[in-house]
Design a protein around this motif. Structure first.
Motif, PDB file in Angstrom:
ATOM      1  N   TRP A 160      -7.506   7.641   4.733  1.00  0.00           N
ATOM      2  CA  TRP A 160      -6.759   7.225   3.547  1.00  0.00           C
ATOM      3  C   TRP A 160      -6.202   5.804   3.658  1.00  0.00           C
ATOM      4  O   TRP A 160      -5.988   5.137   2.627  1.00  0.00           O
ATOM      5  CB  TRP A 160      -5.657   8.217   3.211  1.00  0.00           C
ATOM      6  CG  TRP A 160      -4.533   8.388   4.183  1.00  0.00           C
ATOM      7  CD1 TRP A 160      -4.377   9.387   5.103  1.00  0.00           C
ATOM      8  CD2 TRP A 160      -3.361   7.563   4.315  1.00  0.00           C
ATOM      9  NE1 TRP A 160      -3.196   9.241   5.802  1.00  0.00           N
ATOM     10  CE2 TRP A 160      -2.556   8.133   5.326  1.00  0.00           C
ATOM     11  CE3 TRP A 160      -2.916   6.406   3.677  1.00  0.00           C
ATOM     12  CZ2 TRP A 160      -1.337   7.564   5.735  1.00  0.00           C
ATOM     13  CZ3 TRP A 160      -1.703   5.842   4.055  1.00  0.00           C
ATOM     14  CH2 TRP A 160      -0.933   6.435   5.079  1.00  0.00           C
ATOM     15  N   GLN A 167      -7.961   0.001  -2.739  1.00  0.00           N
ATOM     16  CA  GLN A 167      -7.521   0.223  -4.112  1.00  0.00           C
ATOM     17  C   GLN A 167      -6.371  -0.726  -4.477  1.00  0.00           C
ATOM     18  O   GLN A 167      -6.297  -1.225  -5.609  1.00  0.00           O
ATOM     19  CB  GLN A 167      -7.102   1.677  -4.305  1.00  0.00           C
ATOM     20  CG  GLN A 167      -8.272   2.650  -4.279  1.00  0.00           C
ATOM     21  CD  GLN A 167      -7.838   4.094  -4.262  1.00  0.00           C
ATOM     22  OE1 GLN A 167      -6.773   4.444  -3.737  1.00  0.00           O
ATOM     23  NE2 GLN A 167      -8.656   4.974  -4.833  1.00  0.00           N
ATOM     24  N   VAL A 177       0.825  -1.210   0.000  1.00  0.00           N
ATOM     25  CA  VAL A 177       0.000   0.000   0.000  1.00  0.00           C
ATOM     26  C   VAL A 177       0.855   1.254   0.000  1.00  0.00           C
ATOM     27  O   VAL A 177       0.640   2.178  -0.774  1.00  0.00           O
ATOM     28  CB  VAL A 177      -0.958   0.011   1.209  1.00  0.00           C
ATOM     29  CG1 VAL A 177      -1.753   1.322   1.263  1.00  0.00           C
ATOM     30  CG2 VAL A 177      -1.900  -1.194   1.160  1.00  0.00           C
ATOM     31  N   ARG A 201      -6.760   3.459   0.392  1.00  0.00           N
ATOM     32  CA  ARG A 201      -5.619   3.031  -0.431  1.00  0.00           C
ATOM     33  C   ARG A 201      -5.450   1.516  -0.387  1.00  0.00           C
ATOM     34  O   ARG A 201      -5.050   0.900  -1.389  1.00  0.00           O
ATOM     35  CB  ARG A 201      -4.350   3.733   0.036  1.00  0.00           C
ATOM     36  CG  ARG A 201      -4.361   5.229  -0.216  1.00  0.00           C
ATOM     37  CD  ARG A 201      -3.033   5.863   0.153  1.00  0.00           C
ATOM     38  NE  ARG A 201      -3.112   7.316   0.155  1.00  0.00           N
ATOM     39  CZ  ARG A 201      -2.126   8.120   0.533  1.00  0.00           C
ATOM     40  NH1 ARG A 201      -0.961   7.606   0.916  1.00  0.00           N
ATOM     41  NH2 ARG A 201      -2.282   9.437   0.508  1.00  0.00           N
TER      42      ARG A 201
END
Length: 220
Positions: free
Chosen positions: A206, A213, A109, A210
């Motif tokens: 975040w 994702q 990440v 992230r």
């Protein structure tokens, strides 16, 4: 004599504020007393259920030397001297959750620079962050009760909304960890921002975004 949850003489590998090794090693208690930068890592774990994507978190045990009793990422730990982060997280997942993972199941990440203070400690970490899909049902996990007080499962969408406002409660499923490493009956809990490990960098926003994702999930 029982072994402390966080042995004060555990050796940490020191780094500078940019994550570069200094070549020094120091005992855990001294590192947290003096605020030295050191390597650590986090693992975000996701579970796909019939109701959608969820994030698995842990409640730190009351015996931890920093942030006891607070909700944290599923797995976190400190790197042993010379240890690769992926292998360190595999080790920590087994020790903390009783979860067997392989390094190739972990997705990178990013790097986080974290500083926080308590009444008697200063924690400065360069954290390598990874993520993975939980490969087994939560009920099959066998957490170490010295490390983990409970497991908490929250909706990714709910965590995302909560992390942006921080004004509302978030509902989660809470599995207490029993002394024999099994999980007790799950219950529904309401959590607010005081329940979570405090951050100053919007990590609760975040971090899971992230991580999702990195696993290939598309975010609206």
């Amino acid at each position: 004599m029982s072994v402390p949850v966080d042995p004060p003489d555990e050796l940490f590998e020191l780094v500078d504020a940019h994550g570069q090794p200094t070549g020094q090693r120091k005992q855990r208690a001294a590192v947290h007393r003096e605020g030295d930068w050191h390597r650590a890592f986090h693992l975000w774990l996701f579970a796909q259920t019939a109701s959608g994507l969820h994030v698995l978190l842990q409640q730190r045990s009351l015996g931890k030397d920093t942030e006891p009793g607070k909700i944290d990422v599923a797995v976190g730990g400190h790197a042993r001297p010379g240890e690769d982060a992926r292998y360190g997280l595999v080790r920590e997942a087994a020790e903390e959750l009783g979860l067997q993972l392989q390094p190739d199941q972990l997705h990178y990440v990013g790097i986080r620079r974290m500083e926080r203070r308590g009444s008697s400690w200063i924690d400065r970490e360069i954290q390598e962050i990874y993520t993975a899909l939980l490969p087994v049902p939560i009920e099959q996990l066998r957490p170490d009760p010295r490390e983990v007080a409970a497991l908490v499962l929250v909706s990714f969408a709910a965590l995302r909304a909560w992390s942006r406002s921080r004004d509302e409660m978030i509902t989660g499923q809470y599995w207490p960890v029993c002394p024999d490493h099994t999980l007790g009956m799950p219950m529904t809990v309401e959590l607010d921002h005081h329940s979570f490990v405090p951050v100053t960098d919007q990590y609760w926003q975040w971090g899971p975004e992230r991580a999702a994702q990195a696993l290939g999930f598309r975010l609206p």
